[in-house]
Structure formats: C-alpha cells, structure tokens
Scaffold this motif. Structure first.
Motif, PDB file in Angstrom:
ATOM      1  N   ALA A   1      -6.928   1.320   5.476  1.00  0.00           N
ATOM      2  CA  ALA A   1      -7.276   0.486   4.285  1.00  0.00           C
ATOM      3  C   ALA A   1      -7.147  -0.986   4.312  1.00  0.00           C
ATOM      4  O   ALA A   1      -7.962  -1.584   3.813  1.00  0.00           O
ATOM      5  CB  ALA A   1      -6.324   0.945   3.022  1.00  0.00           C
TER       6      ALA A   1
ATOM      7  N   ASP B   1       1.300   4.839   0.553  1.00  0.00           N
ATOM      8  CA  ASP B   1       0.508   5.839   1.433  1.00  0.00           C
ATOM      9  C   ASP B   1       1.491   7.017   2.284  1.00  0.00           C
ATOM     10  O   ASP B   1       0.676   8.032   2.521  1.00  0.00           O
ATOM     11  CB  ASP B   1      -0.298   5.004   2.499  1.00  0.00           C
TER      12      ASP B   1
ATOM     13  N   THR C   1      -8.187   7.656   3.963  1.00  0.00           N
ATOM     14  CA  THR C   1      -8.230   7.041   2.760  1.00  0.00           C
ATOM     15  C   THR C   1      -9.207   7.603   1.652  1.00  0.00           C
ATOM     16  O   THR C   1      -9.983   8.575   1.928  1.00  0.00           O
ATOM     17  CB  THR C   1      -8.834   5.518   2.886  1.00  0.00           C
TER      18      THR C   1
ATOM     19  N   TYR D   1      -2.150  -1.679  -3.914  1.00  0.00           N
ATOM     20  CA  TYR D   1      -2.943  -0.531  -4.414  1.00  0.00           C
ATOM     21  C   TYR D   1      -2.365   0.571  -5.057  1.00  0.00           C
ATOM     22  O   TYR D   1      -2.054   1.536  -4.084  1.00  0.00           O
ATOM     23  CB  TYR D   1      -3.813  -0.102  -2.878  1.00  0.00           C
TER      24      TYR D   1
ATOM     25  N   GLN E   1     -10.573  -1.528   5.834  1.00  0.00           N
ATOM     26  CA  GLN E   1     -11.671  -1.459   4.759  1.00  0.00           C
ATOM     27  C   GLN E   1     -11.589  -2.339   3.765  1.00  0.00           C
ATOM     28  O   GLN E   1     -12.869  -2.633   3.391  1.00  0.00           O
ATOM     29  CB  GLN E   1     -11.530   0.044   4.069  1.00  0.00           C
ATOM     30  N   GLU E   2     -10.635  -2.942   3.404  1.00  0.00           N
ATOM     31  CA  GLU E   2     -10.497  -3.738   2.329  1.00  0.00           C
ATOM     32  C   GLU E   2     -10.410  -5.464   2.773  1.00  0.00           C
ATOM     33  O   GLU E   2     -10.452  -6.143   1.870  1.00  0.00           O
ATOM     34  CB  GLU E   2      -9.268  -3.540   1.560  1.00  0.00           C
TER      35      GLU E   2
ATOM     36  N   ILE F   1       0.821  -1.382  -0.039  1.00  0.00           N
ATOM     37  CA  ILE F   1       0.136   0.017   0.106  1.00  0.00           C
ATOM     38  C   ILE F   1       0.954   1.169   0.054  1.00  0.00           C
ATOM     39  O   ILE F   1       1.420   1.618   0.930  1.00  0.00           O
ATOM     40  CB  ILE F   1      -0.938   0.013   1.256  1.00  0.00           C
TER      41      ILE F   1
ATOM     42  N   LYS G   1      -5.568   3.747  -2.283  1.00  0.00           N
ATOM     43  CA  LYS G   1      -6.680   3.638  -1.079  1.00  0.00           C
ATOM     44  C   LYS G   1      -6.304   4.737  -0.180  1.00  0.00           C
ATOM     45  O   LYS G   1      -7.014   5.672   0.255  1.00  0.00           O
ATOM     46  CB  LYS G   1      -6.231   2.338  -0.317  1.00  0.00           C
TER      47      LYS G   1
END
Length: 512
Positions: free
Chosen positions: A185, A134, A411, A164, A188-189, A132, A179
C-alpha cells in the motif's frame, strides 16, 4: 587501514562447477578503495579462496582528512542528517520523511508517544505519519479488533491524513479507504520516493528500498520518539553490493534471486548492512519485482535493501505522487564492504526448505516432498504480478490443483486486478477466471493473512502439522500457525507448479 571482508563463494550443496556466484576475489577489490595510489594486500591461506582482509596503505594527507565517495545509503544518511559526509559506523540523527505503523505495533507506539510527550501532545507532522491496519483484520479476536480501534481513535484525534481505515469486516469493499498490506500500500499510494528516509514498525519496511530510498523497520519505542520529534538516531551501515547480470530466464522470478543470495550469505550474512542491488538484470526488473527482492533483505539480517532509481521507478511514481524527490546514486569510488557478482542466466528455480530462509535447495531436488497446501500472498508474494505469474503456470498446464491453494491479495487494488486485468496470452481471461478453472480457493479479503499465523480464525492459517509451499518470506517454526508446520518458501511460479502436482515442483515442467 584494515577492512574485514566476508567470504562470497561459500561452498554449497547446490553449486555446480559453473556457479552463478562469483567470489570477491574474482570480482576484484577496486571498489573497496578510493585512492589511486593505494596498494592492496590480500591475505589468504592457499587452500582457501576467501579474502581475509583488504589493506589500503596511504601516505599522510597534507591537507587534512580525506573524504571518500559515498554509497547510496550513505548519501541518504548524509542528506537526512544535514551533514556533508558520513561514514559507516557513525551514529547520526536523521530527519524522517515518512513513519508508518499498523494495527499490531501502532497501539504500543502510540502508548509510548503519549507517555513520553503527554496525552495532549501532537505528532510532529500529521502528513508524514501513515497508519495502515493490515495484519489481524478479518478475525473475531477481540484484542485484534481493539488494536484497530486504538489506531483509529489516535488517527482521528491527531488528524492523521493518511489513515487507511476499515470498519465493515464483513465486506472489505465497503471500506473505500482500506488498502491492505502496508508495504504494498505504501508504494501504491505514493509514499515511497527516491532519496527519502522511510521508517516503519515492521521488519519488512525494507521493501520500499526498491524505490532508491532508505527504508527499515524500527521498534515501538523508536517509533514513539519519531512520532513526537520526526527524528531517529541511526548508525550508518556499511554496504554490500550485489551485481546481477545476465538475461533472466523466463522460469525465474525475483523471489529466486533473493533466495539465491540469502542461501549464499546466510540469514546473518548482511547483519546491519545495506544491500545494494545493481546490474543489467536489476535494471530489467519491474517495480514489483524489485520490491520482492528488497522485501527479504531482512531475512539476511540486512538493515536495508536499495535499488538505484531509474526510468522504471520514475514511470511508476508519475501518477502516484506529486511530492518532489531527489534520487541519489553511489559514487564511482564509493567503498563497499564486499561485492558479489551473479550470472542470473545460470540460476535455477529455488526453494528455502524448513525452517530457515537460507536453507536453500533447487526446486527439482525436492520433487519427492509431498505437500498439503499452497499459499500465494503477503508483501513478498501477493502483488498483482505475483498472481499473474501463478496464473501463467495454471494456464499453461490446463489442469486442476491437487492440494488446497489459498490466494490472499496484498491490497484492495491487487484484488480488483485479479478480476479485471487480462492475463497475457490467455485470450482475455482474468486471473480469477484461471484460478477458478484450476480449482483454487476464491481470492480472499486483502491483508497479511496467514503469513505470520495470526488468530486461530485467520484465513488459511496452518492449524495442523502440514506441509505448505508459500510465496511468503519466513519459514520459522510456527510462523504460519502450527509449530510443527513445514513451510517451503518459493516463487509464485514454483508455488503454482507445486499446487498442480501435490509435490514441491520445478515450474519448468509446465513453462517449457
């Protein structure tokens, strides 16, 4: 056997005669022992209420070793190591369910993986690796951009299913796969599941403990090894249990709870220990609030934080994962290194003053501290409910902010929520409408933002020696940029109240 016990009722400048914190002596020591015939001896000086030791005397067993009950964390280690029983201090090889890395630590982990396993090596399971970007995303910094390129190339080379990606930095919405903050994330995923082991190359990976799993941060070297084998050598941590009961006042949030705990036990009070959170107050918390609580256990030195999975957990996961999972719960006679009891109804809004998360103070005690800015964001304080809380304060006041107020959604989903979800009691208005009316900055692109400083052009980075009230998780010198910046950690309620006055403020001034 002698079990060392930490002192729970440390004196505090903010404690009153009716302190919400109950010492281990008051809480009892029954949870330390699992044998009904054990005798207990408590050694302490007359002038101190601290328990110095707990001694359990047992008769020799005639049938071999005695296996005691296990805590949640110990049960997860037991299952992941394929052992029937584990004990604190034991080193075991665990099977990893999910490994997460991001743009800051990913390149280093990948480099170690290739060095040790070969340039043509494949990861142990491409569906259990989550990558990820971020941290340093919306910046012109060439090295930061290069890091994202490295994890992108590796993900394509390995066929990583859960990468992502973000390519168009001019508009994050043009990147449907992007994300934002990894810890939010992951939830949420659907990568956070009860009973599992989740490791990540980020210290706040402990956030996922809110789902009743073992989640902790690891270094690049360990991550490189996990990439190749799916295994990690970990020491079983002892567990501190925090029992939070009482009705949560409507001016408190989970951020206040964890600041209270860290202020009580210090930033080293849970070093390499599991922090288990139970009680009626915990059961009443939403998943996002439980995530806030667990995200900052590392600020107390904790190895992991963990909350028993319940109906709230299962409901959250119902639409997010189809992977089967099996929750675990502490045995009735599990051994806890210490137990702390907190009457939440007696707590007040808190802040952590510079330059340490355990530098606890009542928000109202800091009312003369003039501030220069407010920052609402991060894995700890940039979730949808965090912004709804801030909007509630702005709505109640009807006034405009006195200082620049920066909003950084964790996100892309949180960002969309700010523009679509109506704020309760606001007549259909959304967070974005309320923030605009209050004079806040427009919500920016989702990322870790200025929580950890970042390149000079990072949005909302503290580039001057300013005073900031922030919903983030650390306030060490230089954490958000300038080494002389001063950061007051606070809940979204307290951050919003402070934005409205230009001083550190108690949210009760607006929520009554």
């Amino acid at each position: 056997m002698v079990i060392s016990s930490m002192a729970a009722a440390a004196s505090s400048s903010i404690s009153s005669a009716s302190s919400p914190f109950v010492s281990q002596k008051d809480a009892g020591v029954s949870q330390f022992l699992s044998h009904p015939s054990s005798s207990i001896k408590i050694a302490h000086k007359k002038e101190s209420t601290k328990i110095m030791s707990v001694m359990a005397e047992r008769k020799p067993s005639a049938t071999g070793s005695v296996k005691t009950g296990m805590t949640m964390t110990e049960k997860i280690f037991s299952r992941a190591s394929e052992k029937s029983h584990v004990s604190p201090g034991e080193n075991v090889w665990v099977n990893v369910d999910v490994l997460m890395t991001h743009d800051v630590c990913g390149p280093g982990s990948i480099g170690i993986f290739k060095k040790e396993f070969g340039n043509d090596a494949k990861v142990w399971d491409r569906e259990k690796v989550v990558i990820i970007p971020d941290h340093y995303i919306f910046t012109s910094d060439e090295r930061a951009n290069r890091n994202v390129d490295i994890i992108r190339e590796f993900s394509h080379e390995q066929g990583i299913k859960y990468f992502y990606d973000i390519k168009d930095l001019s508009d994050f919405r043009a990147n449907p796969d992007y994300k934002g903050v990894c810890h939010v994330a992951l939830a949420q995923e659907g990568h956070c599941r009860p009973g599992e082991v989740l490791l990540g190359t980020d210290s706040h990976t402990c956030t996922a403990g809110a789902f009743g799993q073992f989640a902790t941060g690891i270094g690049n070297t360990d991550a490189g090894f996990v990439l190749g084998t799916g295994k990690a050598l970990l020491k079983v941590p002892p567990t501190l249990r925090f029992v939070l009961d009482g009705e949560m006042p409507d001016y408190l949030l989970a951020k206040d709870l964890i600041l209270q705990i860290i202020g009580e036990i210090s930033v080293s009070g849970a070093t390499y220990k599991a922090m288990e959170f139970v009680g009626s107050t915990i059961e009443s918390l939403t998943m996002e609030e439980r995530m806030t609580l667990c995200s900052m256990v590392v600020e107390a030195g904790g190895k992991n934080g963990i909350v028993p999975a319940d109906a709230t957990t299962f409901e959250y996961l119902e639409t997010r994962t189809s992977v089967p999972y099996e929750p675990v719960y502490s045995d009735e006679h599990a051994r806890f290194l210490a137990e702390y009891r907190i009457d939440v109804s007696k707590l007040e809004p808190l802040v952590a003053k510079p330059h340490s998360p355990d530098n606890r103070a009542l928000a109202r005690e800091c009312k003369d501290v003039k501030i220069d800015r407010v920052y609402i964001g991060s894995c700890t304080g940039g979730k949808t409910e965090d912004f709804l809380a801030a909007a509630k304060v702005f709505l109640a006041s009807g006034e405009k902010v006195k200082v620049p107020t920066f909003l950084v959604p964790a996100t892309q989903k949180v960002w969309m929520d700010l523009y679509s979800l109506p704020v309760p009691g606001a007549g259909g208005k959304t967070c974005s409408q309320i923030f605009e009316a209050a004079g806040c900055d427009t919500p920016t692109s989702p990322s870790c933002g200025a929580c950890l400083g970042g390149p000079k052009d990072t949005y909302a980075r503290i580039n001057e020696p300013q005073v900031c009230v922030s919903t983030t998780n650390r306030n060490f010198p230089g954490r958000m940029g300038h080494k002389d910046g001063q950061i007051y950690l606070a809940s979204p309620y307290t951050a919003a109240a402070s934005a409205l006055t230009g001083f550190v403020s108690d949210p009760r001034d607006f929520l009554r």
